[in-house]
Design an enzyme around this catalytic site. Structure first.
Site, PDB file in Angstrom:
ATOM      1  N   PRO A  27      38.057  95.786 111.982  1.00  0.00           N
ATOM      2  CA  PRO A  27      38.414  95.950 113.389  1.00  0.00           C
ATOM      3  C   PRO A  27      38.124  94.721 114.241  1.00  0.00           C
ATOM      4  CG  PRO A  27      37.303  97.907 112.564  1.00  0.00           C
ATOM      5  CD  PRO A  27      37.196  96.869 111.483  1.00  0.00           C
ATOM      6  N   GLU A  52      45.598 108.270  96.289  1.00  0.00           N
ATOM      7  CA  GLU A  52      44.859 107.229  95.571  1.00  0.00           C
ATOM      8  C   GLU A  52      43.375 107.569  95.594  1.00  0.00           C
ATOM      9  OE1 GLU A  52      45.297 102.491  95.254  1.00  0.00           O
ATOM     10  OE2 GLU A  52      44.818 103.214  97.264  1.00  0.00           O
ATOM     11  N   LYS A  97      39.708  86.044 105.830  1.00  0.00           N
ATOM     12  CA  LYS A  97      38.696  87.062 106.105  1.00  0.00           C
ATOM     13  C   LYS A  97      38.549  87.930 104.863  1.00  0.00           C
ATOM     14  CE  LYS A  97      38.408  91.251 107.326  1.00  0.00           C
ATOM     15  NZ  LYS A  97      37.143  91.679 106.668  1.00  0.00           N
ATOM     16  N   GLY A 147      39.809  91.279 111.432  1.00  0.00           N
ATOM     17  CA  GLY A 147      41.144  91.530 110.885  1.00  0.00           C
ATOM     18  C   GLY A 147      42.155  91.856 111.965  1.00  0.00           C
ATOM     19  N   CYS A 151      44.335  99.016  92.603  1.00  0.00           N
ATOM     20  CA  CYS A 151      45.433  99.698  93.287  1.00  0.00           C
ATOM     21  C   CYS A 151      46.575 100.030  92.327  1.00  0.00           C
ATOM     22  CB  CYS A 151      45.932  98.859  94.456  1.00  0.00           C
ATOM     23  SG  CYS A 151      46.170  97.135  94.049  1.00  0.00           S
ATOM     24  N   GLU A 154      49.984  94.246 100.368  1.00  0.00           N
ATOM     25  CA  GLU A 154      49.801  94.862  99.054  1.00  0.00           C
ATOM     26  C   GLU A 154      48.815  95.985  99.278  1.00  0.00           C
ATOM     27  OE1 GLU A 154      48.045  96.222  96.157  1.00  0.00           O
ATOM     28  OE2 GLU A 154      47.201  94.222  95.759  1.00  0.00           O
TER      29      GLU A 154
END
Length: 486
Positions: free
Chosen positions: A216, A391, A182, A219, A291, A257
Site C-alpha cells: 500500500p 489458489e 520494490k 507499490g 502460482c 503475472e
C-alpha cells in the site's frame, strides 16, 4: 561499501534502514519497522525500515535522470554489464541460497538447485536475446524501431523472490530501461544482496534503484507515479487489480503475472507409475508456493483408485523439516498468513465433501515450531468446490476424475485462471492436441526441463503480458514507425 556476501552480515544489516538510490545506500525517511521472520523457527531475524513516498520520489527521479544516457548505450555495453551481474551471482550463489532459506524457508537443496540457478538463467536468457535482437527493421520504405519504454517500476513477490527479481530486472536492463524495484517486504534480504551485486557490477548511478516497503505504501505509489512509464507486478489477483486501477490515470503500461490454478491432465495411456509421483512433487515444489503449481490432477475415473494409492505413496517419500538440513525436500510455508490460508483451505475441502486421503489440518507431526503444513491430498474433488477453484499456495493437491478427454479438457479450463498446465501421455501427438486445447499461457508435456526462454504469463485472470525470453524482453520496448525512412 563492504560487499554483502553473507546472510545477516554487518554490511547487510546496515542496509536495512536504507534504500539504494542513484548508486548509493541512502537512509530512508520512514519509521515503520517491518520484521523479517525465519519461518522454520518463527523468530525475527531482522528488522527493515519501510520507505515512504518521499523515498520513492527520490528513486524515480534518479531513474528518470539516468534514462537518456542508459537508453543510448550500445548493445555491447549492456551485455558486458549483464555478464558481470551473471558472474557475480555465480560467485555469491551459496550466500544467496542461504539467505532464501533463512527468510522464506526454501529447503537449502531446493534453493541451490532451483531458486538461485534459475534466477541466474534469467540473466543469461536476457543476454542471449539482446545479442541477436533487431532493434530496427525495414519493410518497404517504413522502418520499425524498437526503443526502451523508460522508467520501469517492478514489484516482486515473496515466494520465488530472487527468481522473480531477475525475470524482470534482466530484460529491463537489456532493453535499456532504468528501474525502481520494490520487492516483497516479507522476503527483502535477497533483494538487498542483489542490489549490491548490481552496484559491484558497475551499473551507472540511477539505472537501478531499490526501495523497500509495503504494497500500500510503496507499490501503490509506484503504480500511480507520473514519472514511471511501466509497472510489472507479480503477485496476487487482488494486488494486480489495485495496481492496474492506480496506474490507469497515467495510462502507463501494466504487465501482470498473477494467480493460477493449474491442471495436470493424465491421459489414459500415461505411465501412471511415473507421472503420478512426478505430478505430486511438481505440485508441491517450493511447498506448493508457486502460482503455476499443477494442483489439480485430472485423471481417468477408472484409474482413480490407482492414482490415489500412488499419490499417497509419493507423499510418504517426502522429507519435511529443517530447511538447512541437506536431506530436507520441503521446508516450512514462508509466513504465518500463508500458513493460515493453507489451513483455511484444507478446512474448506473437508467441509465441501472432498475425501481427504492423506495429510490434513495442523502442523507436521513432531514439529511444534515453524510454519510446517502437512502435505495434503484430496480426492473426489468436483469443480464446484473451493479447493478446485481458489489458489491455495501450499502443499495441497486435488484429484479430479473424468470419463473422456473432452471432459478432461473442460475440467482443465473450468477456472477463472489460465497460467500453467500439464499433460501426461505416451502419445506425443495426443498430448500436443490436448495441450493446444488448454487455455493457459504455458503448458508442459511429460514434465520437461525448465526453459528460461519459454514465455510465461497468463490467460484470463492470471494476468497479461509475458515474462522470460523474447516476449518478456519485448514487454520493455516501445514501437516506433518511421514512414518514408528509405
Amino acid at each position: 561499501m563492504t560487499l554483502v556476501l553473507d546472510p545477516l552480515s554487518p554490511a547487510l544489516l546496515a542496509c536495512l534502514d536504507h534504500a539504494y538510490i542513484d548508486g548509493q545506500w541512502l537512509p530512508v525517511t520512514g519509521s515503520e519497522r517491518l520484521p523479517v521472520i525465519d519461518p522454520s523457527r518463527e523468530t525475527v531475524v531482522a528488522g527493515l525500515t519501510g520507505a515512504t513516498g518521499a523515498d520513492l520520489d527520490r528513486a524515480v527521479a534518479a531513474a528518470r535522470r539516468a534514462f537518456p544516457a542508459f537508453a543510448a548505450t550500445s548493445v555491447a555495453q549492456r551485455i558486458a554489464w549483464l555478464e558481470r551481474i551473471e558472474a557475480l551471482m555465480q560467485e555469491r550463489a551459496e550466500a544467496l541460497a542461504r539467505m532464501l532459506t533463512l527468510e522464506m524457508g526454501a529447503a537449502i537443496s531446493h534453493a541451490r538447485a532451483a531458486h538461485v540457478p534459475f534466477a541466474i538463467a534469467h540473466v543469461r536468457a536476457a543476454i542471449d536475446v539482446l545479442a541477436a535482437y533487431p532493434f530496427e527493421t525495414l519493410r518497404g520504405t517504413t522502418a520499425t524501431v524498437r526503443e526502451p519504454i523508460g522508467v520501469c517500476g517492478l514489484i516482486t513477490p515473496w515466494n520465488w523472490p530472487l527468481y522473480q527479481i531477475t525475470a524482470k530486472v534482466a530484460p529491463a536492463l537489456a532493453a535499456g530501461c532504468t528501474i525502481v524495484l520494490k520487492p516483497s517486504e516479507l522476503s527483502p534480504l535477497n533483494a538487498i544482496m542483489f542490489a549490491q551485486i548490481l552496484h559491484d557490477a558497475g551499473l551507472p548511478a540511477g539505472v537501478f534503484n531499490l526501495v523497500n516497503g509495503t504494497g500500500p505504501e510503496i507499490g501503490g505509489a509506484m503504480a500511480s507515479h507520473p514519472d514511471i512509464d511501466m509497472i510489472s507486478i507479480t503477485g496476487s489477483n487482488r494486488a494486480g487489480v489495485l495496481v492496474a486501477q492506480a496506474a490507469a490515470p497515467t495510462v502507463k503500461r501494466v504487465t501482470q503475472e498473477l494467480g493460477g490454478k493449474s491442471p495436470n491432465v493424465l491421459l489414459p495411456d500415461a505411465d501412471f507409475e511415473t507421472v503420478v509421483a512426478s505430478g505430486v512433487m511438481t505440485a508441491f515444489r517450493n511447498v506448493g508456493q508457486s502460482c503455476s503449481a499443477p494442483t489439480r490432477m485430472i485423471v481417468p475415473r477408472d484409474r482413480l483408485a490407482q492414482v490415489e494409492a500412488l499419490a499417497i505413496a509419493a507423499v510418504a517419500q517426502i522429507r519435511m523439516g529443517d530447511p538447512l538440513d541437506e536431506g530436507t525436500v520441503l521446508g516450512p510455508i514462508a509466513n504465518q498468513a500463508q500458513f493460515n490460508r493453507v489451513q483455511e483451505m484444507i478446512e474448506a475441502g473437508i467441509a465441501d465433501g472432498a475425501r481427504l486421503i492423506c495429510g490434513g489440518l495442523g502442523r507436521l507431526e513432531g514439529l511444534s515450531q515453524g510454519f510446517y503444513a502437512r502435505p495434503t491430498v484430496f480426492s473426489g474433488v468436483t469443480a464446484d468446490m473451493r479447493i478446485a477453484q481458489e489458489e491455495i499456495f501450499g502443499p495441497v493437491l486435488s484429484i479430479m476424475a473424468y470419463d473422456d478427454v473432452d471432459e478432461a479438457v473442460a475440467l482443465a479450463n473450468d477456472t477463472v485462471y489460465g497460467l500453467g498446465g500439464h499433460v501426461q501421455s505416451r502419445d506425443l501427438e495426443q498430448a500436443r492436441a490436448v495441450a493446444r486445447r488448454i487455455r493457459t499461457g504455458q503448458v508442459h508435456i511429460n514434465h520437461p526441463a525448465w526453459d528460461a526462454h519459454a514465455p510465461f504469463g497468463g490467460y484470463k485472470r492470471s494476468g497479461n503480458g509475458r515474462e522470460y525470453g523474447l516476449p518478456g524482453f519485448e514487454d520493455y520496448l516501445e514501437t516506433k514507425a518511421i514512414v518514408g525512412f528509405a
